[in-house]
Design a protein around this motif. Structure first.
Motif, short mmCIF file in Angstrom:
data_model
loop_
_atom_site.label_atom_id
_atom_site.label_comp_id
_atom_site.label_asym_id
_atom_site.label_seq_id
_atom_site.Cartn_x
_atom_site.Cartn_y
_atom_site.Cartn_z
N GLU A 38 0.81 -1.34 -0.15
CA GLU A 38 0.09 -0.11 0.06
C GLU A 38 0.81 1.31 -0.10
O GLU A 38 0.70 2.24 -0.75
CB GLU A 38 -0.87 0.22 1.21
N THR A 39 2.04 1.38 0.66
CA THR A 39 2.81 2.29 0.83
C THR A 39 3.51 2.55 -0.37
O THR A 39 3.32 3.71 -0.98
CB THR A 39 4.11 2.28 1.88
N ALA A 40 4.04 1.53 -0.92
CA ALA A 40 4.63 1.56 -2.31
C ALA A 40 3.62 2.29 -3.76
O ALA A 40 3.87 2.96 -4.24
CB ALA A 40 5.15 0.18 -2.96
N LYS A 46 8.83 8.26 -5.73
CA LYS A 46 9.43 9.01 -4.75
C LYS A 46 10.64 8.14 -4.16
O LYS A 46 11.36 8.79 -3.51
CB LYS A 46 8.49 9.70 -3.79
N ALA A 47 10.27 6.92 -3.89
CA ALA A 47 10.95 6.15 -2.87
C ALA A 47 10.90 4.60 -3.55
O ALA A 47 10.17 4.15 -4.05
CB ALA A 47 10.55 6.29 -1.52
N GLN A 92 1.88 6.42 8.33
CA GLN A 92 2.98 6.85 8.75
C GLN A 92 4.17 6.73 8.00
O GLN A 92 5.05 7.47 7.77
CB GLN A 92 3.05 6.12 10.19
N LEU A 93 4.32 5.62 7.19
CA LEU A 93 5.40 5.39 6.19
C LEU A 93 5.19 6.49 5.06
O LEU A 93 6.46 7.00 4.75
CB LEU A 93 5.24 4.01 5.66
N VAL A 94 4.18 6.74 4.62
CA VAL A 94 3.92 7.46 3.54
C VAL A 94 4.40 9.18 4.01
O VAL A 94 5.04 9.67 3.36
CB VAL A 94 2.46 7.53 2.94
N ASP A 98 7.39 11.06 2.31
CA ASP A 98 7.35 12.31 2.01
C ASP A 98 8.05 13.43 2.59
O ASP A 98 8.64 14.34 1.75
CB ASP A 98 5.77 12.77 2.19
N ARG A 99 8.25 13.29 3.82
CA ARG A 99 9.15 14.17 4.72
C ARG A 99 10.68 14.26 3.95
O ARG A 99 11.46 15.34 3.75
CB ARG A 99 9.31 14.12 6.06
#
Length: 105
Positions: A38-40, A46-47, A92-94, A98-99
């Motif tokens: 889901e994070t990917a 971006k990562a 939270q991972l996103v 992003d930061r």
């Protein structure tokens, strides 16, 4: 890690790399799989997100003092910029990615 690059080459680029240090026998690690997917999907290019099996890669786990699994470490320019052990929610991972991704632009 089928690109043929070494671990240090993968984490040394401009792009932030989230590394999931896990073990196949670890229940919480298995819970992280859909969260990482889901994070990917949310962070896109971006990562990069990779998984490292601590049983197959004890040197990498030792180098970054991974004592428990799952341990997530975000690398930027080869240096750890964030880490947390345990199950971490996708939102939270996103936020963490992003930061750090903003800082490279």
């Amino acid at each position: 890690m089928s690109s043929g690059k070494s671990f240090s080459e993968i984490i040394s680029g401009e792009q932030p790399v989230l590394v999931d240090f896990y073990a196949t026998w670890c229940g919480p690690c298995q819970m992280m799989q859909p969260i990482l997917q889901e994070t990917a999907a949310k962070v896109g290019p971006k990562a990069k997100i990779i998984k490292i099996d601590v049983d197959k890669n004890p040197l990498a786990a030792s180098k970054f003092q991974v004592r428990g699994v799952p341990t997530l470490i975000l690398f930027q320019h080869g240096k750890p910029v964030w880490r947390q052990s345990g199950v971490v929610p996708a939102h939270q991972l996103v936020q963490v990615i992003d930061r750090h991704a903003v800082e490279t632009v």
